[in-house]
Motif scaffolding. Structure first.
Motif, short mmCIF file in Angstrom:
data_model
loop_
_atom_site.label_atom_id
_atom_site.label_comp_id
_atom_site.label_asym_id
_atom_site.label_seq_id
_atom_site.Cartn_x
_atom_site.Cartn_y
_atom_site.Cartn_z
N MET A 302 0.83 -1.20 0.00
CA MET A 302 0.00 0.00 0.00
C MET A 302 0.86 1.25 0.00
N PHE A 303 0.48 2.19 -0.85
CA PHE A 303 1.16 3.47 -0.98
C PHE A 303 0.18 4.56 -0.55
N TYR A 304 0.58 5.38 0.42
CA TYR A 304 -0.36 6.31 1.05
C TYR A 304 0.26 7.69 1.19
N GLY A 305 -0.55 8.71 1.02
CA GLY A 305 -0.06 10.07 1.26
C GLY A 305 -0.94 11.11 0.61
N ALA A 306 -0.38 12.31 0.48
CA ALA A 306 -1.12 13.43 -0.11
C ALA A 306 -1.28 13.21 -1.60
N GLY A 307 -2.52 13.27 -2.06
CA GLY A 307 -2.78 13.01 -3.47
C GLY A 307 -2.85 14.25 -4.33
N ALA A 308 -2.74 15.41 -3.71
CA ALA A 308 -2.84 16.66 -4.47
C ALA A 308 -2.12 17.76 -3.69
N GLY A 309 -2.19 18.98 -4.23
CA GLY A 309 -1.52 20.11 -3.59
C GLY A 309 -0.31 20.53 -4.41
N GLY A 310 -0.11 21.85 -4.51
CA GLY A 310 0.99 22.36 -5.33
C GLY A 310 2.34 21.87 -4.88
N LEU A 311 2.64 22.00 -3.60
CA LEU A 311 3.96 21.61 -3.10
C LEU A 311 4.15 20.10 -3.16
N GLU A 312 3.10 19.34 -2.80
CA GLU A 312 3.22 17.89 -2.79
C GLU A 312 3.42 17.34 -4.21
N THR A 313 2.66 17.85 -5.16
CA THR A 313 2.81 17.38 -6.54
C THR A 313 4.14 17.83 -7.11
N ALA A 314 4.60 19.01 -6.70
CA ALA A 314 5.91 19.48 -7.16
C ALA A 314 7.01 18.53 -6.73
N SER A 315 6.86 17.90 -5.58
CA SER A 315 7.85 16.92 -5.12
C SER A 315 8.00 15.78 -6.12
N ALA A 316 6.86 15.28 -6.63
CA ALA A 316 6.92 14.19 -7.61
C ALA A 316 7.52 14.67 -8.92
N VAL A 317 7.21 15.90 -9.32
CA VAL A 317 7.78 16.46 -10.55
C VAL A 317 9.29 16.57 -10.44
N LEU A 318 9.78 17.07 -9.31
CA LEU A 318 11.22 17.22 -9.13
C LEU A 318 11.92 15.87 -9.07
N GLY A 319 11.24 14.86 -8.53
CA GLY A 319 11.82 13.51 -8.56
C GLY A 319 12.04 13.04 -9.98
N ASP A 320 11.04 13.29 -10.84
CA ASP A 320 11.19 12.94 -12.25
C ASP A 320 12.29 13.78 -12.91
N LEU A 321 12.38 15.04 -12.52
CA LEU A 321 13.40 15.91 -13.11
C LEU A 321 14.80 15.41 -12.78
N VAL A 322 15.02 14.99 -11.55
CA VAL A 322 16.32 14.44 -11.17
C VAL A 322 16.61 13.18 -11.97
N SER A 323 15.61 12.31 -12.13
CA SER A 323 15.80 11.08 -12.91
C SER A 323 16.15 11.39 -14.36
N ALA A 324 15.43 12.35 -14.95
CA ALA A 324 15.70 12.72 -16.34
C ALA A 324 17.09 13.32 -16.48
N ALA A 325 17.47 14.16 -15.54
CA ALA A 325 18.79 14.79 -15.61
C ALA A 325 19.90 13.77 -15.46
N ARG A 326 19.73 12.82 -14.56
CA ARG A 326 20.74 11.76 -14.39
C ARG A 326 20.90 10.95 -15.67
N ARG A 327 19.80 10.71 -16.38
CA ARG A 327 19.90 9.97 -17.64
C ARG A 327 20.74 10.73 -18.66
N HIS A 328 20.60 12.04 -18.68
CA HIS A 328 21.41 12.84 -19.59
C HIS A 328 22.89 12.74 -19.23
N VAL A 329 23.18 12.78 -17.94
CA VAL A 329 24.58 12.72 -17.51
C VAL A 329 25.19 11.36 -17.80
N VAL A 330 24.44 10.32 -17.49
CA VAL A 330 24.94 8.95 -17.68
C VAL A 330 24.92 8.54 -19.15
N GLY A 331 23.89 8.99 -19.88
CA GLY A 331 23.76 8.63 -21.28
C GLY A 331 22.84 7.45 -21.48
#
Length: 443
Positions: A302-331
């Motif tokens: 089970m995965f539980y937590g805040a399902g909405a909100g500007g700051l909370e959703t921004a957390s998920a966006v930044l997680g994706d941003l870090v993953s995307a950026a790492r892919r660029h660095v690693v190739g």
């Protein structure tokens, strides 16, 4: 020491989520750079009106109405506009230019997902969308990566905070649906026009995304059965409480066999359902979200937590941003979506579930036997039956017959058989009304 070049990030949209993403990216740029191995340079923020109100104080020189130029100069594009157009055009333009894309746009993914993933695969780009389902809750990566080698059997999700707040309010404090909706609106949990939430459209979009990901097949939005919560009454909430249940709007994604052909398929549906108060989902209160995953090897998660909100959703966006950026660095090229299974999406009648049916019937001898006979004819068995008599059995005013209320809980059967049973019961001359039909899930 960071040696990789700066990665150019274009942000589309500066609403409640976009403004928080920009603010956090600017404030924590050095820390994010250390995690990635490259600096993340926010090159601009595309908006409709550079003078419009913002929820955060953003540098004016970053604001622009020229989204196209911003996209073409970016390594990573973050789309937080919402809706279908111009978001679809912008995302396709970004992917076709070779940029990775991060989006929180559930409507876009549920409607045009295959087109977007195909565009990304053609150029070796990556489309990230953790924030599209359940806000800050990490559910996309676990399904896509952690459980990729497992066999997901079923997902039960509370994926809309507005409806969960309303139903939870009705359960805990009493009152009507309209009262609870008014409170949700006053507290900012419901939009001025709450249709997308209370009619189940928002949850259906998320169900399409989750089912496509979990079962490695394309589940179009139009194949998702949808039913909202606008017809839920305080009486149904109270009846559920007495029976040991709580009402939740569930998004259900399930792997199952067609009851006619035996062929394996999938189901994706959204409807209000009764959940046992012993089930973990029953403890999800307020505007929170939770996703309950049943996998063959991993078991129940089970995965539980805040399902909405500007700051909370921004957390998920930044997680994706870090993953995307790492892919660029690693190739290396982007990882394509796994849609090899190509399982058919089965209709609602193919699922196996249980019903709780509330009837108003004539208070006279032989009624229970006639009702039981109709259930038997449709091969649906009764598990529980609770009867209460109106007016203590006295004749109703105006000469009408006195009535009794029956609350019938069924054993598991196909939804088609259960629906046919309800239709037959409704036509019986001993039944005055079918006042409630709710499915029971999570058992």
């Amino acid at each position: 020491m960071i040696e990789y070049r700066n990665l150019r990030v274009a942000l589309l949209g500066a609403g409640s989520v976009g403004a928080q993403v920009a603010k956090l990216l600017l404030e924590h740029g050095d820390e994010l750079a250390a995690r990635v191995g490259a600096s993340l340079e926010l090159t601009g923020i595309a908006v409709r009106d550079v003078d419009g109100p913002r929820t955060a104080d953003l540098p004016r020189h970053l604001l622009t109405t020229d989204a196209q130029s911003l996209i073409l100069g970016a390594d990573i594009v973050v789309e937080l506009i919402g809706g279908i157009e111009p978001a679809r055009t912008h995302v396709l333009q970004a992917l076709n230019s070779g940029a990775d894309v991060i989006t929180a746009n559930k409507a876009l993914l549920a409607t045009h997902g295959p087109e977007l993933f195909d565009a990304a695969e053609q150029v070796g780009a990556q489309l990230y969308y953790e924030a599209a389902v359940a806000g800050a809750i990490p559910i996309i990566r676990p399904l896509r990566d952690s459980l990729a080698g497992d066999r997901v059997r079923r997902i039960l999700g509370i994926v809309n905070g507005t409806t969960n707040f309303i139903l939870d309010r009705m359960d805990r404090d009493g009152g009507s649906f309209q009262d609870a909706l008014a409170t949700a609106t006053e507290l900012g949990y419901a939009e001025a026009d709450p249709t997308a939430d209370i009619e189940g459209y928002d949850a259906a979009q998320k169900a399409a995304i989750l089912a496509s990901l979990a079962f490695h097949t394309t589940v179009p939005l139009e194949a998702v059965h949808r039913q909202g919560i606008t017809a839920i009454t305080g009486a149904e909430i109270e009846s559920a409480r007495r029976a040991g249940y709580v009402l939740k709007l569930l998004a259900i994604c399930e792997r199952l066999a067609d009851p006619v052909t035996g062929q394996e398929g999938v189901s994706a549906r959204v409807y209000p359902a009764l959940v046992s108060r012993d089930h973990p989902l029953a403890a999800v209160h307020g505007a929170n979200n939770a996703v309950f995953v049943e996998a063959e090897a991993a078991g129940s998660l089970m995965f539980y937590g805040a399902g909405a909100g500007g700051l909370e959703t921004a957390s998920a966006v930044l997680g994706d941003l870090v993953s995307a950026a790492r892919r660029h660095v690693v190739g290396g090229p982007g990882v394509a979506e796994s849609t090899h299974a190509d399982l058919p999406v089965l209709p609602i009648g193919s699922i196996t579930t249980r019903y709780q049916i509330t009837l108003e019937v004539a208070d006279e001898p032989g009624v229970l036997a006639r009702i039981a006979s109709l259930f038997s004819e449709h091969e649906v068995s009764v598990e529980t039956l609770v009867q209460s008599v109106a007016q203590a059995g006295a004749p109703a005013r105006g000469g009408a017959r006195s009535t009794a209320t029956l609350v019938i809980g069924t054993h598991a059967a196909t939804d088609a058989a259960l629906a046919a049973t309800v239709a037959a019961v409704a036509e019986s001359d001993v039944v005055d009304a079918v006042t409630s039909v709710l499915r029971v899930e999570g058992a």
